[in-house]
Design an enzyme around this catalytic site. Structure first.
Site, mmCIF file in Angstrom:
data_model
loop_
_atom_site.group_PDB
_atom_site.id
_atom_site.type_symbol
_atom_site.label_atom_id
_atom_site.label_comp_id
_atom_site.label_asym_id
_atom_site.label_seq_id
_atom_site.Cartn_x
_atom_site.Cartn_y
_atom_site.Cartn_z
ATOM 1 N N ASP A 480 0.822 -1.212 0.000
ATOM 2 C CA ASP A 480 0.000 0.000 0.000
ATOM 3 C C ASP A 480 0.858 1.265 0.000
ATOM 4 O O ASP A 480 2.063 1.229 0.291
ATOM 5 C CB ASP A 480 -0.890 -0.012 1.255
ATOM 6 C CG ASP A 480 -2.243 0.637 1.026
ATOM 7 O OD1 ASP A 480 -2.348 1.499 0.144
ATOM 8 O OD2 ASP A 480 -3.189 0.266 1.747
ATOM 9 N N ASP A 550 -10.657 2.025 -2.989
ATOM 10 C CA ASP A 550 -11.165 1.849 -1.629
ATOM 11 C C ASP A 550 -12.681 1.929 -1.604
ATOM 12 O O ASP A 550 -13.300 1.666 -0.580
ATOM 13 C CB ASP A 550 -10.594 2.931 -0.697
ATOM 14 C CG ASP A 550 -9.274 2.495 -0.087
ATOM 15 O OD1 ASP A 550 -8.898 1.325 -0.246
ATOM 16 O OD2 ASP A 550 -8.607 3.349 0.546
HETATM 17 C C1 GLA Z 1 -5.734 1.703 2.220
HETATM 18 C C2 GLA Z 1 -6.192 0.501 1.434
HETATM 19 C C3 GLA Z 1 -7.262 -0.233 2.195
HETATM 20 C C4 GLA Z 1 -6.710 -0.650 3.532
HETATM 21 C C5 GLA Z 1 -6.201 0.552 4.281
HETATM 22 C C6 GLA Z 1 -5.486 0.167 5.550
HETATM 23 O O1 GLA Z 1 -6.722 2.667 2.295
HETATM 24 O O2 GLA Z 1 -6.625 0.867 0.163
HETATM 25 O O3 GLA Z 1 -7.714 -1.345 1.469
HETATM 26 O O4 GLA Z 1 -5.677 -1.563 3.325
HETATM 27 O O5 GLA Z 1 -5.303 1.314 3.498
HETATM 28 O O6 GLA Z 1 -4.991 1.238 6.240
#
Ligand code: GLA
Length: 731
Positions: A480, A550
């Site tokens: 990420d 997300d």
């Molecule tokens: C990002 C990702 C999510 C999750 C969060 C965790 O927003 O896209 O899927 O993993 O971080 O903090």
């Protein structure tokens, strides 16, 4: 082996061609390289399309020339420089030791080589053997400074794809500073173009956005240090009449995950120049005598029959020749991720029942998301400390991964390796690793800061920490990046080279990924940046799949996944079923619709399975079983967009197997109407002569009927509905 690239010495014309496309460029008076054509294949060229010479007022001429009809200001060129009489946007700006910024690229020589030379340190399209492509390298020189510019063009034998990049070498005795160096320039003569780009925002990525190209300059770019949610490194130029199945489309995708810029300029006589490359925003690069600078590459394609064909060319090249992972053609595991199920509030005991239910329902992998490391209970701490949080996993990660494996599931884990929290051991030990401008306070974003990945010692520290994690029985990594880069400054470089940081940052991340993916070839990597903030062809080189957004709301996802599919193959796009009311939009959509949208990508779940009713669990079990039936078709079949969410109330898309004997169709309707008009969906990509049986209804149709007559969409008095159809050819 038939030549894909020829040079006609008499006419001074280079021709890159295969059965699908042709690209023509020519040597002009004074050693200038002009652009003649990019489009459908032609067999041969007889000089009839040389650019007409016309005297245009205020468009100057080449030094020493008296012909007022020959001007760089109007001639379509392959690559331009600044500081001469071409007043359009330049492809390159180089500052010389004396402070001047002029250059003139003059043809020196060329080479045609089989295959495709590697670009060191950068993601790229590759060849598996040298017969599948040829590369033309044209060397241009600026005689005064002795800079040499190599323009690289690779044409693939069986694809409507050309890749382009450029490389600048300083053969002079003094250092120069690159202020701008585009990967590609392409000049089109008088075309009535529309641009299609993919802008967006966090949780709202890649909306297909179409606009007329008009006089002046327009740029599509990221200055965020990553390819960004906000403007994807993709652009198409199309005719006003172009749709999914007809009309011309030129597509361009930059294989790069850092700051990018696509510039379009319509000039005084309605010609269009397109420049693509590293963003010149706060960019400069010192090039010492003897050094070279290689730009990232651009994948370009041409379609004479609409956007689907353009997208399919991108899907094939990215899937076959950009993604390198051993998983590139493997069926990807159906996963359940605990993020929206628990957020930070979990421990081993709370997760085990989710794992147990996952097993019961046929799910194949459990992904442990954010919060398993350091002492992380919220997003204020621990980034940079990739050691297990003992409170949540008292017996370590290996113990939990053994549990998941004992249930027959694979085990994946979330990391965010490019970041640092102030509350971390890494920061306490190495405060200088945090990227910040001396004497200024850096800006937090999600309470976190960016590591200076341009520095080899930072890359090494993170590599060591991650390799320790990867040795704990891990099958999958979700990588990420939850903020953009700001406060750009590196202690690793002298003051006058600070303009190199953005690019060195991403080169550093690529170097780290190269090492990790080489040393851990069995790990399935999934890219993520707050969802789809780094969804680009460069990232696909290291990560065969990426979290598309997300935003897990099924209706929002129609737009996001539709837009993403313009350039990126379905096998790169992950999509999960989540709980309702949806956590991002509050919308309540039926489980079937959530399933059908997520099954249109690399499928998974992102909810607490233990909180579902018996009936819901049964439905999940059926979805999982249904996806297993169509998984190969969805992930590796030919994808067709049929109706777009930007056009109205309905979306439809389908997947067809290579032999055209199997197809899956999904249709979606956003709003229900009391007395709406009847609508139909026309299928595509089938064999008109084959008879197909729809598996759920046992109804039979010919391919021609499905494509020409179409099928009536169901009349449903409920919002947010979907329907799936599974067709198999019968003998
Ligand atoms: C990002 C990702 C999510 C999750 C969060 C965790 O927003 O896209 O899927 O993993 O971080 O903090």
């Amino acid at each position: 082996m038939t030549a894909l690239i020829t040079f006609d010495e008499q006419q001074g014309v280079f021709h890159l061609h295969n059965r699908k496309i042709s690209y023509l460029l020519a040597l002009e008076e004074g050693g200038v390289l002009s652009h003649l054509y990019f489009g459908s294949a032609i067999d041969s060229y007889h000089g009839q399309l040389r650019y007409p010479r016309v005297d245009r007022g205020f468009s100057g001429n080449l030094p020493g020339h008296t012909d007022r009809t020959y001007s760089l200001d109007t001639l379509p060129q392959e690559y331009s420089a600044s500081g001469d009489s071409d007043y359009r946007l330049p492809a390159a700006i180089i500052e010389h030791a004396d402070g001047s910024r002029a250059a003139r690229w003059i043809f020196k020589d060329y080479q045609i080589v089989d295959g495709k030379p590697e670009l060191a340190g950068l993601p790229q399209a590759f060849v598996e053997d040298k017969t599948e492509a040829q590369t033309l390298i044209i060397n241009l020189v600026d005689e005064v400074s002795r800079l040499e510019l190599a323009l690289n063009y690779t044409i693939y034998r069986d694809r409507a794809i050309i890749t382009r990049s450029s490389k600048l070498t300083n053969l002079g005795s003094q250092a120069v500073t690159i202020k701008k160096l585009a990967s590609l320039q392409i000049d089109f003569v008088a075309k009535d173009f529309e641009s299609i780009c993919l802008p967006g925002a966090h949780a709202n990525e890649r909306h297909l956005t179409r606009a007329k190209v008009t006089a002046g300059v327009k740029s599509f770019e990221s200055r965020r240090g990553s390819s960004s949610h906000h403007m994807n490194p993709f652009l198409a130029l199309v005719e006003p009449k172009t749709d999914e199945f007809s009309g011309e489309a030129y597509g361009f995708a930059l294989v790069y995950s850092g700051n990018h810029k696509f510039e379009l300029e319509q000039d005084q006589i309605e010609q269009t120049r397109l420049l693509i490359g590293i963003n010149d925003y706060n960019f400069s690069w010192e090039l010492k005598s003897g050094e070279s600078f290689q730009t990232p590459e651009v994948l370009m394609t041409y379609s004479d029959s609409g956007l689907n064909k353009m997208s399919q060319a991108f899907h094939h090249i990215i899937r076959d020749r950009v993604v390198r992972s051993k998983y590139k053609y493997q069926q990807r595991p159906i996963l359940v991720n605990n993020w929206e199920a628990t957020y930070f509030d979990f421990d081993e005991e709370k997760l085990k029942p989710i794992v147990d239910d996952a097993k019961k329902l046929g799910i194949e992998m459990f992904v442990l998301d954010d919060g398993w490391f350091g002492h992380r209970d919220n997003d204020n701490s621990s980034l940079g400390d990739w050691t297990v949080y003992k409170k949540k996993f008292p017996r370590g990660i290996k113990h939990f991964s053994d549990y998941v494996h004992s249930q027959g599931l694979k085990f994946g884990i979330w990391v965010e390796p490019e970041m640092i929290s102030l509350d971390s051991d890494l920061y306490r030990q190495h405060p200088d690793y945090l990227m910040q401008v001396p004497n200024r306070k850096p800006s937090p974003s999600r309470s976190q800061f960016v590591l200076d990945m341009s520095r080899p010692e930072v890359q090494e520290n993170i590599y060591q920490q991650l390799s320790h994690v990867l040795d704990q029985g891990i099958d999958y990594i979700k990588w990420d990046m939850n903020r953009n880069i700001s406060d750009v400054y590196s202690l690793g470089l002298p003051p006058k080279r600070q303009g190199e940081i953005y690019h060195r940052y991403i080169l550093g991340v690529y170097a780290l990924l190269e090492k990790l993916t080489t040393n851990y070839p069995d790990i399935l990597f999934e890219g993520c940046s707050g969802g789809g903030g780094r969804f680009d062809a460069g990232w696909a080189y290291y990560m065969p799949q990426s979290w598309a957004s997300d935003n897990t709301d099924a209706i929002a996802r129609l737009t996001i996944q539709y837009g993403t599919s313009l350039a990126y193959p379905i096998s790169t796009m992950t999509a999960h079923v989540s709980a309702i009311p949806n956590h991002q939009t509050g919308r309540k959509t039926p489980l079937t619709t959530r399933g059908d949208v997520a099954m249109s990508g690399v499928f998974g779940y992102e909810l607490d399975l233990t909180k579902m009713t018996v009936e819901e669990q049964e439905a999940v079990k059926q979805q999982v079983a249904a996806y297993k039936e169509i998984r190969n078709l969805v992930q590796y079949g030919e994808f067709y967009r049929l109706k777009g969410p930007h056009e109205g109330n309905q979306t439809a898309w389908m997947f067809v197997s290579a032999d055209q004997r199997e197809a899956v169709l999904f249709t979606f309707q956003v709003q229900a109407f009391a007395q709406g008009p009847l609508t139909k969906t026309h299928l595509a990509g089938l064999n008109p002569e084959l008879i197909y049986r729809e598996e759920k209804t046992a109804q039979e149709y010919s391919g021609a009927e499905l494509m020409k007559l179409g099928i009536y969409d169901p009349v449903v008095h409920q919002d947010y509905t979907s329907k799936s159809y599974y067709f198999k050819a019968i003998d």
